[in-house]
Write a protein that holds these residues in place. Structure first.
Motif, PDB file in Angstrom:
ATOM      1  N   ASP A  36      41.141   7.706   0.775  1.00  0.00           N
ATOM      2  CA  ASP A  36      42.309   7.444  -0.071  1.00  0.00           C
ATOM      3  C   ASP A  36      41.897   6.998  -1.479  1.00  0.00           C
ATOM      4  O   ASP A  36      42.508   7.404  -2.475  1.00  0.00           O
ATOM      5  CB  ASP A  36      43.201   6.377   0.569  1.00  0.00           C
ATOM      6  CG  ASP A  36      43.883   6.855   1.839  1.00  0.00           C
ATOM      7  OD1 ASP A  36      43.911   8.086   2.073  1.00  0.00           O
ATOM      8  OD2 ASP A  36      44.376   5.998   2.607  1.00  0.00           O
ATOM      9  N   ARG A  37      40.854   6.164  -1.571  1.00  0.00           N
ATOM     10  CA  ARG A  37      40.392   5.716  -2.887  1.00  0.00           C
ATOM     11  C   ARG A  37      39.845   6.889  -3.695  1.00  0.00           C
ATOM     12  O   ARG A  37      40.063   6.981  -4.914  1.00  0.00           O
ATOM     13  CB  ARG A  37      39.329   4.621  -2.737  1.00  0.00           C
ATOM     14  CG  ARG A  37      39.906   3.249  -2.410  1.00  0.00           C
ATOM     15  CD  ARG A  37      38.866   2.158  -2.551  1.00  0.00           C
ATOM     16  NE  ARG A  37      37.887   2.170  -1.481  1.00  0.00           N
ATOM     17  CZ  ARG A  37      38.025   1.513  -0.319  1.00  0.00           C
ATOM     18  NH1 ARG A  37      39.118   0.801  -0.074  1.00  0.00           N
ATOM     19  NH2 ARG A  37      37.083   1.556   0.593  1.00  0.00           N
ATOM     20  N   ALA A  38      39.124   7.787  -3.023  1.00  0.00           N
ATOM     21  CA  ALA A  38      38.571   8.948  -3.728  1.00  0.00           C
ATOM     22  C   ALA A  38      39.678   9.874  -4.217  1.00  0.00           C
ATOM     23  O   ALA A  38      39.628  10.383  -5.341  1.00  0.00           O
ATOM     24  CB  ALA A  38      37.601   9.696  -2.814  1.00  0.00           C
ATOM     25  N   VAL A  39      40.678  10.112  -3.389  1.00  0.00           N
ATOM     26  CA  VAL A  39      41.827  10.936  -3.780  1.00  0.00           C
ATOM     27  C   VAL A  39      42.520  10.321  -4.987  1.00  0.00           C
ATOM     28  O   VAL A  39      42.878  11.010  -5.948  1.00  0.00           O
ATOM     29  CB  VAL A  39      42.821  11.079  -2.611  1.00  0.00           C
ATOM     30  CG1 VAL A  39      44.118  11.734  -3.071  1.00  0.00           C
ATOM     31  CG2 VAL A  39      42.209  11.888  -1.477  1.00  0.00           C
ATOM     32  N   SER A  40      42.690   9.011  -4.962  1.00  0.00           N
ATOM     33  CA  SER A  40      43.334   8.315  -6.066  1.00  0.00           C
ATOM     34  C   SER A  40      42.508   8.424  -7.347  1.00  0.00           C
ATOM     35  O   SER A  40      43.043   8.645  -8.438  1.00  0.00           O
ATOM     36  CB  SER A  40      43.549   6.843  -5.700  1.00  0.00           C
ATOM     37  OG  SER A  40      44.121   6.128  -6.774  1.00  0.00           O
ATOM     38  N   ALA A  41      41.178   8.285  -7.227  1.00  0.00           N
ATOM     39  CA  ALA A  41      40.306   8.374  -8.404  1.00  0.00           C
ATOM     40  C   ALA A  41      40.396   9.748  -9.048  1.00  0.00           C
ATOM     41  O   ALA A  41      40.320   9.878 -10.281  1.00  0.00           O
ATOM     42  CB  ALA A  41      38.860   8.077  -8.007  1.00  0.00           C
ATOM     43  N   LEU A  42      40.552  10.779  -8.239  1.00  0.00           N
ATOM     44  CA  LEU A  42      40.655  12.139  -8.759  1.00  0.00           C
ATOM     45  C   LEU A  42      41.939  12.349  -9.544  1.00  0.00           C
ATOM     46  O   LEU A  42      41.971  13.117 -10.511  1.00  0.00           O
ATOM     47  CB  LEU A  42      40.596  13.122  -7.582  1.00  0.00           C
ATOM     48  CG  LEU A  42      40.591  14.609  -7.900  1.00  0.00           C
ATOM     49  CD1 LEU A  42      39.312  15.006  -8.623  1.00  0.00           C
ATOM     50  CD2 LEU A  42      40.769  15.425  -6.622  1.00  0.00           C
ATOM     51  N   ALA A  43      42.995  11.670  -9.152  1.00  0.00           N
ATOM     52  CA  ALA A  43      44.325  11.941  -9.710  1.00  0.00           C
ATOM     53  C   ALA A  43      44.864  10.853 -10.625  1.00  0.00           C
ATOM     54  O   ALA A  43      45.965  10.985 -11.154  1.00  0.00           O
ATOM     55  CB  ALA A  43      45.310  12.158  -8.557  1.00  0.00           C
TER      56      ALA A  43
END
Length: 224
Positions: free
Chosen positions: A61-68
């Protein structure tokens, strides 16, 4: 007795579902981290287990958030702090082709930051002592590093490790966010566009492992 002011259970569940749906909507590819069945560490690629849970899912979830999510960066040391504009599949922390390596992940120090990014996704817990060095994820975690084997796949939340050809002290790392069959999807920092972006990548777990130009794949670091 004080009056109960908490939300009814039905409303609470609805709010939780709405939040989860919003996160998954950021990237259909990463949604596979919840809906596919990744092979477990130490198991044959044909043996499957359930989707990641708990801490692993939080890493995804943190990685997805960092991407967007817009992230802060500079173009020069001590210069103006800008905010990135995420695009489809990547988040460029620069402007006009710059490759300053000055961003929130490495403390605006102008250093390679793929290891910084991976450590941030793990919230700096259980990371190698010198996490900023890509090769510390290979040499600094003991038996939590698994040398590449075609039949031993990572799980979402783990970190893939490459070594530069002809330079074993340097390389690259990326955070696994989904595993479907032999396709491993990552979100990585310090990559193209302009070698200064967060981006989603996809690799095949076959042959000599996930291929990257100028690098040799070494294996993966597992989250405890």
């Amino acid at each position: 007795m004080p009056k109960n002011t908490s939300h009814p259970p039905t409303l609470a569940r609805a709010a939780l579902l709405t939040t989860t749906a919003a996160v998954l909507a950021l990237s259909p590819t990463i949604a596979d981290a919840r809906t596919t069945t990744p092979a477990a560490v130490g198991r044959d690629a044909s043996s499957q287990v359930g989707a990641p849970a708990g801490e692993r899912q939080q890493i995804v979830d943190r990685a997805v958030s960092a991407l967007a999510t817009p992230k802060k960066f500079r173009l020069t040391r001590g210069g103006t702090i800008y905010t990135s504009t995420p695009a489809s599949g990547y988040n460029y922390l620069g402007r006009g082709g710059s490759n300053a390596n000055l961003n929130v992940y490495n403390g605006y120090r102008g250093l390679p930051w793929c290891g910084h990014f991976a450590a941030a996704m793990w919230k700096h817990r259980n990371v190698p002592r010198n996490y900023w060095s890509s090769q510390a994820w290979r040499t600094g975690l003991g038996d939590r590093f698994h040398a590449y084997s075609p039949n031993r796949l990572p799980q979402p939340g783990d970190v893939l490790v490459w070594t530069n050809n002809g330079d074993s002290a340097h390389g690259h790392v990326g955070v696994v966010v989904a595993v479907a069959g032999r396709t491993v999807t990552t979100i990585e920092g310090n990559v193209n566009p302009y070698r200064d972006s967060i981006a989603r990548k996809s690799y095949q777990w076959t042959g000599s492992g996930p291929a990257m130009s100028g690098k040799t794949f070494r294996g993966f670091a597992s989250h405890p």
